[in-house]
Design a protein around this motif. Structure first.
Motif, PDB file in Angstrom:
ATOM      1  N   HIS A  62     -22.311  35.506  80.155  1.00 22.97           N
ATOM      2  CA  HIS A  62     -23.082  36.736  80.373  1.00 22.97           C
ATOM      3  C   HIS A  62     -22.751  37.754  79.271  1.00 22.97           C
ATOM      4  N   PHE A  63     -21.485  37.887  79.005  1.00 21.65           N
ATOM      5  CA  PHE A  63     -21.043  38.850  77.988  1.00 21.65           C
ATOM      6  C   PHE A  63     -21.580  38.445  76.608  1.00 21.65           C
ATOM      7  N   ALA A  64     -21.506  37.164  76.317  1.00 19.10           N
ATOM      8  CA  ALA A  64     -21.985  36.676  75.016  1.00 19.10           C
ATOM      9  C   ALA A  64     -23.491  36.920  74.879  1.00 19.10           C
ATOM     10  N   ALA A  65     -24.216  36.770  76.000  1.00 14.68           N
ATOM     11  CA  ALA A  65     -25.673  36.966  75.947  1.00 14.68           C
ATOM     12  C   ALA A  65     -26.020  38.425  75.674  1.00 14.68           C
ATOM     13  N   VAL A  66     -25.273  39.338  76.279  1.00 12.12           N
ATOM     14  CA  VAL A  66     -25.491  40.775  76.011  1.00 12.12           C
ATOM     15  C   VAL A  66     -25.244  41.039  74.530  1.00 12.12           C
ATOM     16  N   ARG A  67     -24.129  40.509  74.039  1.00  8.50           N
ATOM     17  CA  ARG A  67     -23.745  40.771  72.649  1.00  8.50           C
ATOM     18  C   ARG A  67     -24.766  40.195  71.674  1.00  8.50           C
ATOM     19  N   ALA A  68     -25.302  39.029  71.998  1.00  8.72           N
ATOM     20  CA  ALA A  68     -26.274  38.403  71.082  1.00  8.72           C
ATOM     21  C   ALA A  68     -27.511  39.282  70.927  1.00  8.72           C
ATOM     22  N   ILE A  69     -27.937  39.890  72.033  1.00 10.37           N
ATOM     23  CA  ILE A  69     -29.129  40.766  71.949  1.00 10.37           C
ATOM     24  C   ILE A  69     -28.808  42.019  71.146  1.00 10.37           C
ATOM     25  N   LEU A  70     -27.635  42.585  71.382  1.00  7.94           N
ATOM     26  CA  LEU A  70     -27.252  43.783  70.621  1.00  7.94           C
ATOM     27  C   LEU A  70     -27.154  43.450  69.135  1.00  7.94           C
ATOM     28  N   ASP A  71     -26.544  42.303  68.836  1.00 11.50           N
ATOM     29  CA  ASP A  71     -26.399  41.891  67.424  1.00 11.50           C
ATOM     30  C   ASP A  71     -27.772  41.735  66.759  1.00 11.50           C
ATOM     31  N   ALA A  72     -28.679  41.086  67.491  1.00 11.00           N
ATOM     32  CA  ALA A  72     -30.008  40.839  66.919  1.00 11.00           C
ATOM     33  C   ALA A  72     -30.774  42.134  66.690  1.00 11.00           C
ATOM     34  N   ASN A  73     -30.380  43.178  67.402  1.00 14.82           N
ATOM     35  CA  ASN A  73     -31.074  44.459  67.265  1.00 14.82           C
ATOM     36  C   ASN A  73     -30.292  45.479  66.439  1.00 14.82           C
ATOM     37  N   GLY A  74     -29.251  44.996  65.788  1.00 15.16           N
ATOM     38  CA  GLY A  74     -28.500  45.875  64.899  1.00 15.16           C
ATOM     39  C   GLY A  74     -27.749  46.993  65.602  1.00 15.16           C
ATOM     40  N   ALA A  85     -28.469  39.165  81.645  1.00 14.01           N
ATOM     41  CA  ALA A  85     -27.841  39.959  80.590  1.00 14.01           C
ATOM     42  C   ALA A  85     -28.872  40.730  79.770  1.00 14.01           C
ATOM     43  N   GLU A  86     -30.135  40.235  79.768  1.00 11.93           N
ATOM     44  CA  GLU A  86     -31.148  40.917  78.954  1.00 11.93           C
ATOM     45  C   GLU A  86     -31.421  42.328  79.465  1.00 11.93           C
ATOM     46  N   VAL A  87     -31.176  42.549  80.762  1.00 14.54           N
ATOM     47  CA  VAL A  87     -31.413  43.901  81.297  1.00 14.54           C
ATOM     48  C   VAL A  87     -30.224  44.829  80.962  1.00 14.54           C
ATOM     49  N   ASP A  88     -29.014  44.267  80.963  1.00 13.10           N
ATOM     50  CA  ASP A  88     -27.861  45.054  80.481  1.00 13.10           C
ATOM     51  C   ASP A  88     -28.164  45.534  79.071  1.00 13.10           C
ATOM     52  N   ALA A  89     -28.653  44.589  78.252  1.00 15.92           N
ATOM     53  CA  ALA A  89     -28.937  44.902  76.849  1.00 15.92           C
ATOM     54  C   ALA A  89     -30.091  45.887  76.723  1.00 15.92           C
ATOM     55  N   GLU A  90     -31.123  45.699  77.556  1.00 11.08           N
ATOM     56  CA  GLU A  90     -32.264  46.627  77.510  1.00 11.08           C
ATOM     57  C   GLU A  90     -31.795  48.060  77.747  1.00 11.08           C
ATOM     58  N   LEU A  91     -30.903  48.236  78.714  1.00 13.69           N
ATOM     59  CA  LEU A  91     -30.415  49.579  79.020  1.00 13.69           C
ATOM     60  C   LEU A  91     -29.618  50.173  77.865  1.00 13.69           C
ATOM     61  N   ILE A  92     -28.858  49.328  77.186  1.00 19.46           N
ATOM     62  CA  ILE A  92     -28.094  49.809  76.033  1.00 19.46           C
ATOM     63  C   ILE A  92     -29.044  50.158  74.889  1.00 19.46           C
ATOM     64  N   LEU A  93     -30.067  49.326  74.694  1.00 18.02           N
ATOM     65  CA  LEU A  93     -31.071  49.615  73.659  1.00 18.02           C
ATOM     66  C   LEU A  93     -31.811  50.915  73.979  1.00 18.02           C
ATOM     67  N   LEU A  94     -32.076  51.125  75.261  1.00 16.83           N
ATOM     68  CA  LEU A  94     -32.750  52.354  75.702  1.00 16.83           C
ATOM     69  C   LEU A  94     -31.905  53.577  75.346  1.00 16.83           C
ATOM     70  N   ALA A  95     -30.612  53.501  75.645  1.00 21.49           N
ATOM     71  CA  ALA A  95     -29.732  54.632  75.318  1.00 21.49           C
ATOM     72  C   ALA A  95     -29.690  54.850  73.806  1.00 21.49           C
ATOM     73  N   ALA A  96     -29.580  53.758  73.052  1.00 19.33           N
ATOM     74  CA  ALA A  96     -29.520  53.878  71.589  1.00 19.33           C
ATOM     75  C   ALA A  96     -30.817  54.484  71.046  1.00 19.33           C
ATOM     76  N   ALA A  97     -31.947  54.106  71.655  1.00 19.23           N
ATOM     77  CA  ALA A  97     -33.237  54.679  71.231  1.00 19.23           C
ATOM     78  C   ALA A  97     -33.274  56.171  71.533  1.00 19.23           C
ATOM     79  N   LEU A  98     -32.664  56.548  72.643  1.00 18.09           N
ATOM     80  CA  LEU A  98     -32.646  57.975  72.992  1.00 18.09           C
ATOM     81  C   LEU A  98     -31.845  58.766  71.949  1.00 18.09           C
ATOM     82  N   TRP A  99     -30.700  58.234  71.537  1.00 14.09           N
ATOM     83  CA  TRP A  99     -29.914  58.946  70.501  1.00 14.09           C
ATOM     84  C   TRP A  99     -30.756  59.104  69.241  1.00 14.09           C
ATOM     85  N   ARG A 100     -31.511  58.044  68.918  1.00 12.67           N
ATOM     86  CA  ARG A 100     -32.370  58.094  67.731  1.00 12.67           C
ATOM     87  C   ARG A 100     -33.432  59.180  67.869  1.00 12.67           C
TER      88      ARG A 100
END
Ligand code: ATP
Ligand code: MG
Length: 446
Positions: free
Chosen positions: A248-260, A151-166
């Motif tokens: 798996h879903f909870a693990a993705v969400r936990a990383i997103l939550d921790a990263n705001g 799940a950490e890679v699912d989250a990494e990709l979402i963080l990557l997209a969010a960083a791109l918007w930033r």
């Protein structure tokens, strides 16, 4: 098939040929925004250790039929397919790139020494009804992580997209998230879904009825207002997830939550391709009408195997470049800085050889120089050249006049900025030292 354009009876010239409907030329200065976006993406991908992959625009049709699923909008009606003249093979202009990436990764055994993080940029082709944010040739940038199941890679990709918007300064984008579970969980959900939809067969439209037994999940994605109530009340995939899928879903969400990273769980988010499982997500905006999805992605753990590779998990996303740029424009951002540093004024054709040597020296030193050039009848008057220099947006004009040339010099004139700094507005510079004074002409961005 006719290839020769008919003559225009009014002018007797051949009739104009225009671009194919839904396929756009990207002209300067607009193209500068594209380059800026692409540069931003390249820098960001490097920071996340995603590497560039380039695959062909044409692929065997079977790749998409097998990869995307036969009962998808793309395969059913949006592909540009044609026959190879030589052997009759069916070929298709790629409607998306994930299938091509998976084919390439498999073909070159790229996962033999572990997972790979990849990205691509380029044109895609879908035969859709052209409208704002929807074209027949459009462009995607995508990121894919293959060979990783966590799940950490699912989250990494979402963080990557969010960083791109930033990085791009994009606002007003929200993240929607869902889990589609695993194939067996989907099977149970599918049965419940079909039963529910059958009970309301009277309100289903033609599309939904056709898909009822082939691809009922896609019915949840309907935009038909008459079906909203039925779809709203449909059994939710989320309620059919087993323990591992839920974790798996909870693990993705936990990383997103921790990263705001804020998100909304949208139980009806299903995505257009059949290949997804577990995490799916979209970044959407309300500012682009009904073409509001700017980026979509998810996990596709079974696609590699389906395309004939050794089974391996994978996850990725793709964004629509036109929609991202449109949204930036909507926000009032303009990133088109096309002005050269210097406009070279060349009143005397006899001095071209030496003048161009100096201009080349400046360019080699990093100065952006636009050289004046006429349409064919000589260099043109000083006055008309200065007009062009002004219009170019250049900060300086370099005047290669015969007088200063005879003295081994060139005149530098400031075209912009504060008029009061009179002394600095015009000065002579030695031609022989161009490499030295070049540094003073270079803007920080060039
Ligand atoms: P939509 O629901 O808008 O048709 P999609 O689900 O077909 O989108 P994807 O296949 O997930 O889109 O492609 C990812 C992104 O590519 C979309 O979110 C969108 O930004 C962009 N995109 C898709 N189709 C087009 C198109 N025809 N023209 C422009 N951009 C597009
Ligand atoms: Mg679509």
């Amino acid at each position: 098939m006719t290839l020769r354009p008919p003559a225009d009876p009014a002018t007797a010239r051949p009739a104009r040929i225009v671009a194919v409907k839904g396929m756009n030329d990207i002209l300067p200065p607009e193209s500068a925004r594209w380059e800026w976006l692409e540069d931003t993406v390249r820098r960001l991908m490097a920071r996340y250790a995603y590497r560039n992959l380039r695959t062909p625009i044409v692929e065997p049709t079977g790749l998409f039929v097998r990869g995307l699923g036969e009962v998808t909008d793309i395969v059913e009606k949006e592909m540009y397919s044609f026959e190879d003249r030589l052997n009759g093979d069916s070929l298709t202009l790629r409607p998306e790139s994930t299938a091509g990436v998976v084919r390439a990764v498999t073909e070159h055994s790229m996962l033999y020494d572990g997972g790979k993080r990849l990205y691509y940029m380029g044109p895609m082709f879908r035969h859709e009804r052209p409208q704002r944010g929807r074209y027949r040739q459009f462009h995607q940038i995508g990121a894919e992580a293959l060979g990783f199941g966590g799940a950490e890679v699912d989250a990494e990709l979402i963080l990557l997209a969010a960083a791109l918007w930033r990085e791009l300064g994009l606002r007003d984008v929200r993240l929607e998230l869902n889990s589609l579970g695993q194939p067996d969980e989907r099977k149970a959900h599918r049965a419940a879904l079909i039963a529910h939809l059958e009970q309301h067969a009277d309100v289903l439209d033609e599309d939904a009825r056709r898909r009822l037994h082939s691809n009922p999940l896609r019915i949840l994605d309907t935009k038909n207002p008459a079906m909203q109530a039925v779809v709203e009340a449909a059994p939710r995939m989320m309620d059919f997830l087993g323990e591992a899928s839920r974790a798996h879903f909870a693990a993705v969400r936990a990383i997103l939550d921790a990263n705001g990273i804020a998100y909304r769980i949208n139980p009806r988010l299903v995505r257009g391709m059949d290949y997804y499982n577990l995490t799916v997500f979209e970044f959407v905006t309300d500012r682009l009408g009904s073409q509001g999805t700017i980026c979509g992605g998810g996990r596709y753990d079974y696609l590699i195997e389906q395309i004939g590779g050794k089974p391996a998990p994978a996850v990725g996303w793709a964004l629509g470049v036109e929609r991202v740029l449109e949204l930036l424009k909507e926000q009032g951002d303009s990133h088109a800085a096309l002005a050269p540093d210097v406009y070279a004024i060349l009143p005397d054709a006899g001095l071209f050889p030496q003048a161009l040597r100096t201009i080349e020296t400046l360019r080699a030193a990093g100065v952006a120089v636009q050289m004046h050039a006429g349409a064919g009848e000589g260099p043109g008057s000083m006055k008309s050249q200065f007009k062009k220099a002004d219009a170019s947006g250049a900060a300086h004009a370099l005047v290669f006049g015969p007088d200063e040339f005879a003295a081994g010099e060139v005149t530098l004139k400031a075209l912009r900025g504060d008029v009061s700094d009179g002394v600095l507005r015009q000065r002579r510079l030695p031609l022989a030292e161009a490499a030295v004074w070049a540094a003073t002409l270079q803007s920080p961005t060039s």
